[in-house]
Scaffold this active site. Structure first.
Site, short mmCIF file in Angstrom:
data_model
loop_
_atom_site.label_atom_id
_atom_site.label_comp_id
_atom_site.label_asym_id
_atom_site.label_seq_id
_atom_site.Cartn_x
_atom_site.Cartn_y
_atom_site.Cartn_z
N ASP A 36 0.84 -1.03 0.01
CA ASP A 36 0.08 0.18 0.01
C ASP A 36 1.02 1.23 -0.11
O ASP A 36 0.26 2.42 -0.10
CB ASP A 36 -1.05 -0.08 1.41
CG ASP A 36 -2.12 -0.75 0.99
OD1 ASP A 36 -2.23 -1.32 -0.10
OD2 ASP A 36 -2.84 -1.05 2.03
N ASP A 297 -9.99 25.15 -41.04
CA ASP A 297 -9.66 23.93 -40.21
C ASP A 297 -10.44 23.26 -39.30
O ASP A 297 -10.84 22.16 -39.34
CB ASP A 297 -8.34 24.36 -39.51
CG ASP A 297 -7.01 24.45 -40.54
OD1 ASP A 297 -7.04 23.74 -41.73
OD2 ASP A 297 -6.36 25.45 -40.24
N GLY A 432 -7.64 16.71 -42.54
CA GLY A 432 -8.69 16.80 -43.83
C GLY A 432 -7.93 16.07 -44.79
O GLY A 432 -8.45 14.87 -45.44
N MET A 433 -6.83 16.27 -45.33
CA MET A 433 -6.13 15.64 -46.40
C MET A 433 -5.68 14.18 -45.96
O MET A 433 -5.63 13.42 -46.92
CB MET A 433 -4.89 16.48 -46.71
CG MET A 433 -4.39 15.95 -48.10
SD MET A 433 -5.20 15.83 -49.78
CE MET A 433 -5.64 17.40 -50.00
#
EC number: 1.3.7.7
Length: 511
Positions: A36, A297, A432-433
């Protein structure tokens, strides 16, 4: 107490130890069996501090079970008092040692008579509360103890606008960076910081807390109980709106002005700082997130689905930022802070399709698998889930691993925090691309085991069974196993690698 593969919030004693080790010159003693006492290692690794963690384990072993704990606990308290000369020692059991049902409060009372420092027993129910609740309770207990101990308090508030920041503590998610950003914000608003507790504060500081004009609670998880106590006992107003995201930043600043306007003296400061002009200028020119949310974007994220999960503060704030400020759909959002479920539901009810309140990581994983979001924003566990499902994940909440205890400046709060969050969101999605090219070329070939080599020799061919066997090997040794197996095959003149060849290579290497 339960057995679990993963826990979002640790056991109660971890919360107590986090508060104790955040204060200066405070030592914690945990009454615990071996196993512990991992807090020291965990804190040293994640926080990367030069100093040792001020926590000691008073080990519960067979001798203690046979004779009782009183002598060992009292001796450890007195030993640490002599060695470290702390201002305060906090004794806490763990969930395991609590089973013994020992009267540790009595041990503390006995040690207090002999020791030079103050000694308190962490008044926490280890069966009912988790790490977060225990930290909140322990901080309030320390503040209450020292305010009660100071029989005569100077309750004259400062002439200039002033604030206490309550709830910044060790192992908090980006807490130190957030604290720097809050300092900058309050300096801009011409508000003096009276105290910051517990991180870096002294236990003698709580007696000066009532001198501030209001309290700022950046995170609901730790500090709210202390603020409510100070409000009840001394009439101190507090602001608990988390300044995360442009909209909540503005709301937090307006609440700060409202808290200052309760008393007459801050009018002088309000003449010097025009809060609305400050909000407008920071939102338009300092924070790039507002501009970014209107850019092409960010518009590429339209229609993308996300899942958000974390502590109540961060999950609620990130959900609102995604839905309200960036126009991203939040299919499901949730928190593991079940004790704060009502507040969480109230905050995010208009910003998501589905809500989940659970501390079961498997349930969260099932929802992510069902929704199949474009990105996940969660804890380290959701990062693991995302890796299995090949879904990108941004870590926005504790529990987190060492990469989220960055050495560089990465706040989540304040106007600089809005920029950091915008970067995190943007980088968590496939661009995106990139998305378009992956679609054209049928995605990355990441599921297959890489078989390319820098060697000019013809590499042996792996049959399907051996590829499958190689895939079962942990990633961190897989490449080494592959290279050694191919070396063995070349040495033996074998053109194909089978499961039998893999085993033979392993035996040859071990010989």
């Amino acid at each position: 107490m339960k057995l679990a593969y993963w826990m979002y919030a640790g056991p109660a004693h971890i919360g107590t130890l986090r508060v104790a080790s955040s204060f200066k010159n405070v030592h914690a003693i945990m009454h615990a069996p071996l196993g512990d006492d991992y807090f020291n290692v965990m804190r040293s690794m994640l926080e990367r501090e030069r100093n040792f963690t001020p926590a000691t384990a008073s080990i519960v072993d067979r001798h203690v079970l046979a004779r009782g704990s009183r002598k060992r606990v009292v001796d450890n308290i007195l030993r640490k008092d002599k060695e470290e000369s702390p201002d305060l020692i906090i004794l806490t059991p763990t969930c395991t040692s609590s089973i013994l049902q020992e009267d540790l409060k009595n041990f503390v009372d006995r040690a207090s008579i002999i020791s030079d420092c103050n000694v308190i027993f962490a008044d926490v129910d280890h069966y009912q509360v988790n790490e977060i609740q225990a930290a909140d309770r322990t901080l309030e207990q320390v503040v209450r103890y020292y305010l009660d101990k100071s029989h005569t308090l100077d309750q004259f508030v400062t002439d200039a606008p002033s604030v206490n920041i309550i709830g910044i503590l060790t192992l908090g998610f980006h807490n130190r960076h957030d604290c720097r950003e809050l300092r900058r914000l309050l300096k801009d608003l011409d508000i003096r910081i009276n105290q910051i507790i517990p991180e870096g504060g002294s236990v003698e500081d709580p007696k000066n807390l009532p001198k501030a004009r209001f309290n700022l609670i950046p995170y609901r998880e730790v500090g709210l109980m202390t603020a409510m106590y100070l409000n009840k006992e001394f009439g101190m107003p507090y602001v608990s709106t988390t300044p995360m995201g442009a909209v909540d930043m503005a709301e937090c600043i307006r609440q700060i002005k409202k808290s200052l306007d309760i008393l007459a003296a801050p009018i002088l400061s309000s003449k010097r700082v025009d809060y609305e002009s400050y909000i407008d200028g920071q939102t338009r020119f300092v924070s790039q997130a507002a501009w970014f949310s209107r850019s092409i974007d960010c518009q590429n994220f339209t229609g993308k689905e996300t899942v958000v999960f974390g502590d109540a503060t961060h999950a609620a704030s990130i959900t609102k930022i995604l839905a309200r400020e960036m126009g991203i759909r939040v299919s499901c959002t949730g928190t593991y802070c079940k004790h704060d479920a009502e507040w969480f539901k109230e905050q995010i009810q208009d910003f998501c399709d589905e809500m989940i309140i659970t501390d079961d990581h498997a349930e969260v994983g099932d929802i992510i698998a069902r929704v199949e979001p474009s990105a996940i924003f969660g804890t380290q566990m959701e990062r693991h889930i995302g890796k299995r499902l090949e879904i990108p994940c941004g870590v926005i909440s504790a529990p987190a691993h060492i990469q989220n205890f960055s050495l560089g400046y990465r706040p989540f709060l304040g106007y600089e925090g809005t920029n950091q969050i915008a970067d995190l969101v943007y980088n968590s999605f496939a661009l995106g691309m990139e998305d378009h090219l992956l679609e054209i070329f049928c995605g990355h070939d990441t599921k297959e085991i890489m078989t390319k080599s820098l060697s000019t020799d013809i590499s042996p061919i792996w049959d399907p069974e051996s590829r499958q066997e190689l895939g079962k090997i942990p990633r961190f040794v897989r490449d080494e196993v592959k290279i050694n197996t191919e070396k063995f095959a070349r040495r033996k003149g074998l053109l194909n690698v089978t499961v039998e060849v893999m085993h033979a290579a392993k035996e040859a290497l071990s010989a």
